[in-house]
Design a protein around this motif. Structure first.
Motif, PDB file in Angstrom:
ATOM      1  N   MET A 377       0.756  -1.108   0.109  1.00 49.96           N
ATOM      2  CA  MET A 377       0.006  -0.019   0.084  1.00 49.96           C
ATOM      3  C   MET A 377       0.706   1.403  -0.005  1.00 49.96           C
ATOM      4  O   MET A 377       0.497   2.513  -0.795  1.00 49.96           O
ATOM      5  N   LEU A 378       1.953   1.329   0.825  1.00 49.27           N
ATOM      6  CA  LEU A 378       3.033   2.406   0.886  1.00 49.27           C
ATOM      7  C   LEU A 378       3.717   2.557  -0.661  1.00 49.27           C
ATOM      8  O   LEU A 378       3.901   3.678  -0.833  1.00 49.27           O
ATOM      9  N   ILE A 379       4.109   1.387  -1.071  1.00 50.60           N
ATOM     10  CA  ILE A 379       4.836   1.440  -2.359  1.00 50.60           C
ATOM     11  C   ILE A 379       3.817   1.882  -3.427  1.00 50.60           C
ATOM     12  O   ILE A 379       4.379   2.897  -4.234  1.00 50.60           O
ATOM     13  N   THR A 380       2.803   1.646  -3.495  1.00 49.02           N
ATOM     14  CA  THR A 380       1.777   1.894  -4.436  1.00 49.02           C
ATOM     15  C   THR A 380       1.096   3.338  -4.420  1.00 49.02           C
ATOM     16  O   THR A 380       0.404   3.666  -5.185  1.00 49.02           O
ATOM     17  N   ARG A 381       1.468   3.761  -3.155  1.00 53.34           N
ATOM     18  CA  ARG A 381       0.709   4.946  -2.755  1.00 53.34           C
ATOM     19  C   ARG A 381      -0.843   4.981  -2.734  1.00 53.34           C
ATOM     20  O   ARG A 381      -1.505   5.783  -3.311  1.00 53.34           O
ATOM     21  N   TYR A 382      -1.196   3.819  -2.099  1.00 53.15           N
ATOM     22  CA  TYR A 382      -2.653   3.657  -2.165  1.00 53.15           C
ATOM     23  C   TYR A 382      -3.279   4.796  -1.468  1.00 53.15           C
ATOM     24  O   TYR A 382      -3.050   5.346  -0.403  1.00 53.15           O
ATOM     25  N   PRO A 383      -4.358   5.291  -2.198  1.00 52.99           N
ATOM     26  CA  PRO A 383      -4.952   6.688  -1.637  1.00 52.99           C
ATOM     27  C   PRO A 383      -5.805   6.874  -0.602  1.00 52.99           C
ATOM     28  O   PRO A 383      -6.016   7.757   0.069  1.00 52.99           O
ATOM     29  N   ARG A 384      -6.512   5.634   0.012  1.00 52.09           N
ATOM     30  CA  ARG A 384      -7.131   5.542   1.077  1.00 52.09           C
ATOM     31  C   ARG A 384      -6.299   5.296   2.324  1.00 52.09           C
ATOM     32  O   ARG A 384      -5.909   4.401   2.691  1.00 52.09           O
ATOM     33  N   LEU A 385      -5.891   6.500   2.924  1.00 51.08           N
ATOM     34  CA  LEU A 385      -5.033   6.331   4.192  1.00 51.08           C
ATOM     35  C   LEU A 385      -5.494   5.709   5.365  1.00 51.08           C
ATOM     36  O   LEU A 385      -5.030   5.047   6.270  1.00 51.08           O
ATOM     37  N   THR A 386      -6.875   6.002   5.531  1.00 51.08           N
ATOM     38  CA  THR A 386      -7.554   5.403   6.765  1.00 51.08           C
ATOM     39  C   THR A 386      -7.384   3.759   6.758  1.00 51.08           C
ATOM     40  O   THR A 386      -7.298   3.020   7.609  1.00 51.08           O
ATOM     41  N   ALA A 387      -7.668   3.091   5.211  1.00 47.19           N
ATOM     42  CA  ALA A 387      -7.213   1.654   5.111  1.00 47.19           C
ATOM     43  C   ALA A 387      -5.850   1.408   5.331  1.00 47.19           C
ATOM     44  O   ALA A 387      -5.745   0.329   6.005  1.00 47.19           O
ATOM     45  N   VAL A 388      -4.807   1.980   5.026  1.00 46.52           N
ATOM     46  CA  VAL A 388      -3.606   1.865   5.257  1.00 46.52           C
ATOM     47  C   VAL A 388      -3.331   1.853   6.669  1.00 46.52           C
ATOM     48  O   VAL A 388      -2.530   0.729   7.172  1.00 46.52           O
ATOM     49  N   SER A 392      -2.326  -1.508   8.646  1.00 46.15           N
ATOM     50  CA  SER A 392      -1.170  -1.516   9.405  1.00 46.15           C
ATOM     51  C   SER A 392      -1.076  -1.890  10.755  1.00 46.15           C
ATOM     52  O   SER A 392      -0.436  -2.851  11.434  1.00 46.15           O
ATOM     53  N   ALA A 393      -2.229  -1.310  11.491  1.00 41.87           N
ATOM     54  CA  ALA A 393      -2.424  -1.850  12.996  1.00 41.87           C
ATOM     55  C   ALA A 393      -2.855  -3.293  13.109  1.00 41.87           C
ATOM     56  O   ALA A 393      -2.306  -4.045  13.876  1.00 41.87           O
ATOM     57  N   LEU A 394      -3.694  -3.896  12.264  1.00 39.43           N
ATOM     58  CA  LEU A 394      -3.977  -5.264  12.299  1.00 39.43           C
ATOM     59  C   LEU A 394      -2.812  -6.039  11.898  1.00 39.43           C
ATOM     60  O   LEU A 394      -2.672  -7.141  12.640  1.00 39.43           O
ATOM     61  N   SER A 395      -2.012  -5.613  10.859  1.00 43.23           N
ATOM     62  CA  SER A 395      -0.817  -6.383  10.663  1.00 43.23           C
ATOM     63  C   SER A 395       0.247  -6.456  11.870  1.00 43.23           C
ATOM     64  O   SER A 395       0.926  -7.458  12.298  1.00 43.23           O
ATOM     65  N   GLY A 396       0.091  -5.199  12.590  1.00 46.02           N
ATOM     66  CA  GLY A 396       1.045  -5.299  13.717  1.00 46.02           C
ATOM     67  C   GLY A 396       0.778  -6.155  14.702  1.00 46.02           C
ATOM     68  O   GLY A 396       1.751  -6.816  15.201  1.00 46.02           O
ATOM     69  N   VAL A 397      -0.632  -6.077  14.969  1.00 52.51           N
ATOM     70  CA  VAL A 397      -0.949  -7.085  16.097  1.00 52.51           C
ATOM     71  C   VAL A 397      -0.702  -8.538  15.781  1.00 52.51           C
ATOM     72  O   VAL A 397      -0.253  -9.602  16.561  1.00 52.51           O
ATOM     73  N   ILE A 398      -0.992  -8.987  14.529  1.00 54.70           N
ATOM     74  CA  ILE A 398      -0.727 -10.410  14.161  1.00 54.70           C
ATOM     75  C   ILE A 398       0.706 -10.803  14.148  1.00 54.70           C
ATOM     76  O   ILE A 398       1.192 -11.717  14.354  1.00 54.70           O
ATOM     77  N   PHE A 399       1.487  -9.767  13.720  1.00 52.92           N
ATOM     78  CA  PHE A 399       3.074  -9.856  13.654  1.00 52.92           C
ATOM     79  C   PHE A 399       3.519 -10.239  15.075  1.00 52.92           C
ATOM     80  O   PHE A 399       4.552 -11.102  15.433  1.00 52.92           O
ATOM     81  N   VAL A 400       3.173  -9.394  16.067  1.00 44.31           N
ATOM     82  CA  VAL A 400       3.581  -9.758  17.524  1.00 44.31           C
ATOM     83  C   VAL A 400       2.836 -11.073  17.986  1.00 44.31           C
ATOM     84  O   VAL A 400       3.594 -11.781  18.793  1.00 44.31           O
ATOM     85  N   PHE A 401       1.732 -11.623  17.553  1.00 43.32           N
ATOM     86  CA  PHE A 401       1.402 -12.927  17.965  1.00 43.32           C
ATOM     87  C   PHE A 401       2.259 -13.887  17.251  1.00 43.32           C
ATOM     88  O   PHE A 401       2.635 -15.109  18.018  1.00 43.32           O
ATOM     89  N   ILE A 402       2.779 -13.746  16.092  1.00 43.47           N
ATOM     90  CA  ILE A 402       3.764 -14.623  15.479  1.00 43.47           C
ATOM     91  C   ILE A 402       4.862 -14.814  16.144  1.00 43.47           C
ATOM     92  O   ILE A 402       5.705 -15.664  16.521  1.00 43.47           O
ATOM     93  N   ALA A 403       5.507 -13.432  16.445  1.00 43.98           N
ATOM     94  CA  ALA A 403       6.713 -13.343  17.449  1.00 43.98           C
ATOM     95  C   ALA A 403       6.744 -14.187  18.556  1.00 43.98           C
ATOM     96  O   ALA A 403       7.935 -14.862  19.063  1.00 43.98           O
ATOM     97  N   ILE A 404       5.504 -13.928  19.181  1.00 37.96           N
ATOM     98  CA  ILE A 404       5.427 -14.596  20.690  1.00 37.96           C
ATOM     99  C   ILE A 404       5.477 -16.130  20.484  1.00 37.96           C
ATOM    100  O   ILE A 404       6.008 -17.056  21.039  1.00 37.96           O
ATOM    101  N   ALA A 405       4.553 -16.604  19.379  1.00 36.28           N
ATOM    102  CA  ALA A 405       4.653 -17.999  19.017  1.00 36.28           C
ATOM    103  C   ALA A 405       5.857 -18.681  18.685  1.00 36.28           C
ATOM    104  O   ALA A 405       6.312 -19.680  19.097  1.00 36.28           O
ATOM    105  N   LEU A 406       6.877 -17.981  18.026  1.00 32.19           N
ATOM    106  CA  LEU A 406       8.298 -18.600  17.386  1.00 32.19           C
ATOM    107  C   LEU A 406       9.187 -18.487  18.685  1.00 32.19           C
ATOM    108  O   LEU A 406       9.767 -19.322  18.957  1.00 32.19           O
TER     109      LEU A 406
END
Length: 459
Positions: A377-388, A392-406
């Motif tokens: 989304m950032l690379i392609t300059r996705y126009p809807r910043l709210t969606a970005v 991004s927040a959802l991805s961050g939460v899931i990433f933390v879960f995966i890090a804890i799991a590992l």
């Protein structure tokens, strides 16, 4: 471009939903009650946490597929966002998770076959039987996605029959005292037990990305894949809630912990020996039916990687049914080696070893894939910043879960992950040499061109 003759071999919404749900449940729903018995019934909270995380992953994968629809699914988006070297690493990790997961499916089917043939309780015989079943499934897998899709409808019906019979009718025999008595038998705190259960429960949802990875095998993928993903996840979640918990309230903890066929043991306790045998037969059909679906994943990934120059071109070679037959035979050979190398004192121990490897291997590409969406989304300059911001927040939460799991996983599995990363170094050099011989651009240049094309498409 796809030609009309290939279309009859593609899957529609019903077949893809069945394949997605079957890939996720597979051996997960049939063996995890026994695997989680080592932790206790507190694992229900681990299920809940994992389901929410996987739901977020499904939303991310669907959005990514809508913005960047390509064969190869999450691996293709990782390559586009992070470049060819990370793309190669995650291709190998994901590839490893698909075919090791298929090994666990075969072991689960043999575990239920032991109800009819007690000799299969012997580890060597169980492993040899798994290998025979593997090569039988390879023969069917070579016939293409259309046959696999039809098979999934039949075997998926057997799976639902088993789950509903125990998961619904079993509640009338549920003993809350038995359930509470084994609440936390892990010897750890409740928090650690829940985290451990969440990590193991992740095995039950591996395959959530099945639809997006099978992009080239699907009719009208832009519409079919998101619907099939959410429908498959919903079916899977309901099946887990209605079956795993009720079994823990019916079978004594000691019996469940050592069981190689928990659903059959539960049915035998409730309705007699014949019912146990009937459910065992249905589970064997369901597990074996899920194997060809995973075979699609374990061949689509190397085919997409070969198409982008990360793996040798031979892995993209297909037969007249559109199946990458070289990749299928090669991974079947690797599966045979893993089954022989993981021989253990009992089937449950071998199963746990393999799913630990599969979970660890899958978490790495999952981590990169959830970060790929905000990155693209950032690379392609996705126009809807709210969606970005939201993704991004959802991805961050899931990433933390995966890090804890590992970090909470087994050290041996993490060691295997690090060794696999080291193996990618000479493989990446091989891809550089191959591109130079073919007179193509360097991988980095190729990645830049790929992103440039992607930006134009999305803008």
């Amino acid at each position: 471009m796809d030609k009309n003759p290939a279309r009859p071999h593609r899957m529609g919404l019903i077949a893809l939903t069945a394949m997605t749900a079957s890939n996720m449940m597979g051996s997960g729903v049939f063996m995890l009650p026994a695997t989680l018995a080592h932790i206790g019934s507190i694992s229900v909270w681990g299920w809940a946490a994992t389901f929410l995380v996987v739901l977020g992953m499904a939303l991310i994968f669907n959005k990514t597929n809508a913005l960047y629809p390509r064969s190869g699914g999450i691996i293709a988006t990782i390559h586009a966002c992070f470049g060819p070297f990370i793309g190669l690493q995650m291709t190998l990790f994901y590839w490893l998770s698909t075919w090791t997961g298929n090994c666990a499916l075969l072991l689960a089917s043999v575990g239920y076959l032991s109800v009819f043939f007690p000799v299969l309780h012997t580890p060597l015989y169980a492993t040899l039987t798994s290998i025979v079943l593997l090569w039988i499934s390879v023969f069917f897998g070579l016939r293409g996605a259309r046959l696999v899709g039809r098979t999934q409808l039949v075997t998926g019906g057997c799976m639902i029959l088993v789950i509903l019979s125990v998961g619904l009718l079993g509640w009338g025999h549920f003993d809350i005292r038995l359930y509470q008595a084994s609440w936390n038998v892990s010897g750890q705190s409740d928090r650690h037990a829940i985290v451990a259960a969440a990590v193991i429960s992740m095995w039950g949802f591996l395959g959530i990305e099945s639809g997006s990875v099978s992009f080239s095998q699907v009719v009208n993928p832009r519409r079919t894949i998101p619907l099939a993903t959410l429908l498959g996840l919903s079916i899977t979640g309901l099946c887990y809630v209605s079956s795993v918990s009720v079994i823990m309230g019916i079978l004594p903890h000691s019996a469940l912990e050592s069981s190689a066929s928990p659903f059959a043991d539960c049915a035998r306790l409730l309705w007699g020996t014949m019912a146990g045998r009937m459910l065992s037969a249905a589970v064997v059909i369901a597990c074996l039916g899920a194997v060809p679906g995973w075979q699609i994943l374990q061949t689509e990934v190397p085919r997409a990687a070969a198409g982008s120059g990360l793996l040798p071109a031979i892995f993209a070679r297909t037969n007249r049914f559109g199946v990458p037959w070289v990749a299928l035979l090669f991974t079947a050979g690797l599966m045979t080696l893993v089954l022989l190398m993981t021989l253990s004192a009992n089937l449950q121990s071998q199963f746990t070893t393999i799913i630990t490897l599969a979970i660890t291997a899958s978490l790495f590409p999952y981590a990169f894939s959830v970060l790929s969406l905000p990155g693209l989304m950032l690379i392609t300059r996705y126009p809807r910043l709210t969606a970005v911001y939201a993704y991004s927040a959802l991805s961050g939460v899931i990433f933390v879960f995966i890090a804890i799991a590992l970090l909470s996983g087994q050290s041996q599995a993490l060691l295997c992950g690090m060794l696999l990363q080291l193996i990618t170094l000479p493989l990446y050099l091989f891809s550089l040499v191959r591109r130079r011989r073919l007179g193509n651009a360097t991988p980095q240049q190729g990645g830049d061109a790929h992103l440039s094309t992607l930006t134009k498409e999305l803008l």
